[in-house]
Write a protein that holds these residues in place. Structure first.
Motif, PDB file in Angstrom:
ATOM      1  N   LEU A 108       0.823  -1.288   0.098  1.00 36.82           N
ATOM      2  CA  LEU A 108       0.018  -0.061   0.130  1.00 36.82           C
ATOM      3  C   LEU A 108       0.718   1.286   0.031  1.00 36.82           C
ATOM      4  CD1 LEU A 108      -3.046  -0.903   2.284  1.00 36.82           C
ATOM      5  CD2 LEU A 108      -3.130  -0.471  -0.054  1.00 36.82           C
ATOM      6  N   LEU A 109       1.986   1.277   0.649  1.00 27.70           N
ATOM      7  CA  LEU A 109       2.831   2.372   0.956  1.00 27.70           C
ATOM      8  C   LEU A 109       3.585   2.642  -0.470  1.00 27.70           C
ATOM      9  CD1 LEU A 109       4.428   1.887   4.320  1.00 27.70           C
ATOM     10  CD2 LEU A 109       2.706   3.827   3.598  1.00 27.70           C
ATOM     11  N   PHE A 110       3.967   1.370  -1.245  1.00 29.27           N
ATOM     12  CA  PHE A 110       4.480   1.566  -2.522  1.00 29.27           C
ATOM     13  C   PHE A 110       3.470   2.143  -3.488  1.00 29.27           C
ATOM     14  CE2 PHE A 110       6.159  -0.044  -6.614  1.00 29.27           C
ATOM     15  CZ  PHE A 110       7.380   0.654  -6.545  1.00 29.27           C
ATOM     16  N   ASN A 123       0.938  22.314 -15.604  1.00 28.78           N
ATOM     17  CA  ASN A 123       2.043  23.157 -15.677  1.00 28.78           C
ATOM     18  C   ASN A 123       2.066  24.061 -14.328  1.00 28.78           C
ATOM     19  OD1 ASN A 123       4.589  24.491 -16.447  1.00 28.78           O
ATOM     20  ND2 ASN A 123       3.307  26.070 -17.347  1.00 28.78           N
ATOM     21  N   ALA A 124       1.545  23.376 -13.143  1.00 31.24           N
ATOM     22  CA  ALA A 124       1.253  23.828 -11.699  1.00 31.24           C
ATOM     23  C   ALA A 124       1.889  22.773 -10.853  1.00 31.24           C
ATOM     24  CB  ALA A 124      -0.133  23.969 -11.624  1.00 31.24           C
ATOM     25  N   PRO A 125       3.295  22.854 -10.520  1.00 29.12           N
ATOM     26  CA  PRO A 125       3.720  21.474  -9.782  1.00 29.12           C
ATOM     27  C   PRO A 125       3.336  21.858  -8.332  1.00 29.12           C
ATOM     28  CG  PRO A 125       5.574  22.994 -10.530  1.00 29.12           C
ATOM     29  CD  PRO A 125       4.189  23.514 -11.145  1.00 29.12           C
ATOM     30  N   GLN A 126       3.122  20.825  -7.517  1.00 29.00           N
ATOM     31  CA  GLN A 126       2.648  20.811  -6.319  1.00 29.00           C
ATOM     32  C   GLN A 126       4.024  20.679  -5.463  1.00 29.00           C
ATOM     33  OE1 GLN A 126      -0.515  21.277  -5.288  1.00 29.00           O
ATOM     34  NE2 GLN A 126      -0.669  21.812  -7.626  1.00 29.00           N
ATOM     35  N   ALA A 127       4.274  21.456  -4.351  1.00 26.71           N
ATOM     36  CA  ALA A 127       5.749  21.416  -3.640  1.00 26.71           C
ATOM     37  C   ALA A 127       5.563  19.914  -2.710  1.00 26.71           C
ATOM     38  CB  ALA A 127       5.814  22.566  -2.910  1.00 26.71           C
ATOM     39  N   TRP A 128       4.365  19.661  -2.227  1.00 21.32           N
ATOM     40  CA  TRP A 128       4.353  18.723  -1.272  1.00 21.32           C
ATOM     41  C   TRP A 128       4.585  17.118  -1.712  1.00 21.32           C
ATOM     42  CZ3 TRP A 128       0.540  15.213  -2.198  1.00 21.32           C
ATOM     43  CH2 TRP A 128      -0.261  15.509  -3.200  1.00 21.32           C
ATOM     44  N   VAL A 129       4.439  17.083  -2.982  1.00 19.49           N
ATOM     45  CA  VAL A 129       4.529  15.875  -3.773  1.00 19.49           C
ATOM     46  C   VAL A 129       5.829  15.020  -3.419  1.00 19.49           C
ATOM     47  CG1 VAL A 129       4.663  14.853  -6.032  1.00 19.49           C
ATOM     48  CG2 VAL A 129       2.957  16.130  -5.651  1.00 19.49           C
ATOM     49  N   THR A 130       6.948  15.677  -3.512  1.00 20.32           N
ATOM     50  CA  THR A 130       8.211  14.907  -3.253  1.00 20.32           C
ATOM     51  C   THR A 130       8.337  14.437  -1.828  1.00 20.32           C
ATOM     52  OG1 THR A 130       9.137  16.567  -4.906  1.00 20.32           O
ATOM     53  CG2 THR A 130      10.583  15.515  -3.269  1.00 20.32           C
ATOM     54  N   GLU A 131       7.900  15.409  -0.838  1.00 19.63           N
ATOM     55  CA  GLU A 131       7.915  15.042   0.677  1.00 19.63           C
ATOM     56  C   GLU A 131       7.098  13.672   0.914  1.00 19.63           C
ATOM     57  OE1 GLU A 131       7.182  18.143   3.092  1.00 19.63           O
ATOM     58  OE2 GLU A 131       8.732  19.309   2.780  1.00 19.63           O
ATOM     59  N   ILE A 132       5.960  13.758   0.661  1.00 19.64           N
ATOM     60  CA  ILE A 132       4.978  12.619   0.506  1.00 19.64           C
ATOM     61  C   ILE A 132       5.467  11.349  -0.063  1.00 19.64           C
ATOM     62  CG2 ILE A 132       2.702  11.719   0.202  1.00 19.64           C
ATOM     63  CD1 ILE A 132       2.784  13.743   2.502  1.00 19.64           C
ATOM     64  N   GLU A 134       8.531  10.466  -0.833  1.00 20.87           N
ATOM     65  CA  GLU A 134       9.808  10.149  -0.233  1.00 20.87           C
ATOM     66  C   GLU A 134       9.462   9.200   1.068  1.00 20.87           C
ATOM     67  OE1 GLU A 134      12.352  13.657   0.303  1.00 20.87           O
ATOM     68  OE2 GLU A 134      13.071  13.531  -1.643  1.00 20.87           O
ATOM     69  N   PHE A 135       8.622   9.900   1.734  1.00 23.33           N
ATOM     70  CA  PHE A 135       8.049   9.187   2.941  1.00 23.33           C
ATOM     71  C   PHE A 135       7.399   8.055   2.759  1.00 23.33           C
ATOM     72  CE2 PHE A 135       4.349   8.620   5.824  1.00 23.33           C
ATOM     73  CZ  PHE A 135       5.100   8.607   6.968  1.00 23.33           C
ATOM     74  N   LEU A 136       6.529   7.804   1.746  1.00 22.45           N
ATOM     75  CA  LEU A 136       6.130   6.633   1.272  1.00 22.45           C
ATOM     76  C   LEU A 136       6.958   5.680   1.160  1.00 22.45           C
ATOM     77  CD1 LEU A 136       2.702   7.959  -0.255  1.00 22.45           C
ATOM     78  CD2 LEU A 136       2.727   6.730   1.886  1.00 22.45           C
TER      79      LEU A 136
END
Length: 185
Positions: free
Chosen positions: A17-19, A37-46, A48-50
């Protein structure tokens, strides 16, 4: 053993599920960046966490299924009795190291919790990310102990290796099929 099947299901389900969650978040990030063309900054953190959580939980699963890289050149030359001892001792060393990492990570978790460190974009307390260390390393240590027990009791999968064990089983099945065909012919 019933405990192992129960633990297997929890591990595989959680890691899976995490993967999958990480893949979905990553695909969402690619879509918002390149299509909208509207990148979300939070995507990378979430993401990496998962991904980190799924990988650390997967360490134990890989060890349990003999999926870690092994170099068995010298080990294969040892006599069977010595293989049992070497496999058992190496697994005990692996368990000790894993439990040491699990225990020492508690200090890291405590320190980051006291300091109130959070991620930049989402604001997740970083100690939550670090919780995977004692969880993953404890599972890894547990499976090292199971493998050590199996090695000391003479389990063929621990002494000869998974591939040799499968090869021997295939040879036995072929021999049984040949014997059965010879009787009825």
């Amino acid at each position: 053993m019933k405990l192992f099947k129960w633990l297997d299901r929890i591990e595989e389900g959680t890691a899976g599920l995490l993967f999958i969650g990480g893949v979905v978040v990553s695909l969402y990030g690619v879509f918002t960046r390149y299509v909208l063309n509207a990148p979300q900054a939070w995507v990378t953190e979430i993401f990496e966490f998962l991904l980190v959580w799924s990988i650390f939980i997967g360490f134990g699963m890989a060890l349990k299924d003999n999926r870690h890289i092994q170099v068995e050149l010298l080990f294969d030359m040892l006599p069977k009795g010595l293989k049992k001892i070497v496999a058992g001792i190496s697994n005990i060393i692996g368990a000790c190291f894993s439990f040491y990492l699990a225990f020492s990570s508690l200090e890291l978790i405590t320190l980051s919790k006291e300091q109130g460190i959070t991620t930049i974009d989402v604001g997740i307390p970083i100690w939550i990310t670090y919780l995977v260390l004692p969880v993953g390393m404890s599972l890894l240590g547990f499976y090292f102990i199971v493998k050590a027990y199996r090695a000391f009791t003479g389990d063929k999968r621990e002494i000869t290796g998974e591939l040799e064990h499968l090869y021997e089983e295939m040879q036995e099945l072929n021999k049984k099929e040949t014997d059965q065909k010879g009787v009825g012919a």
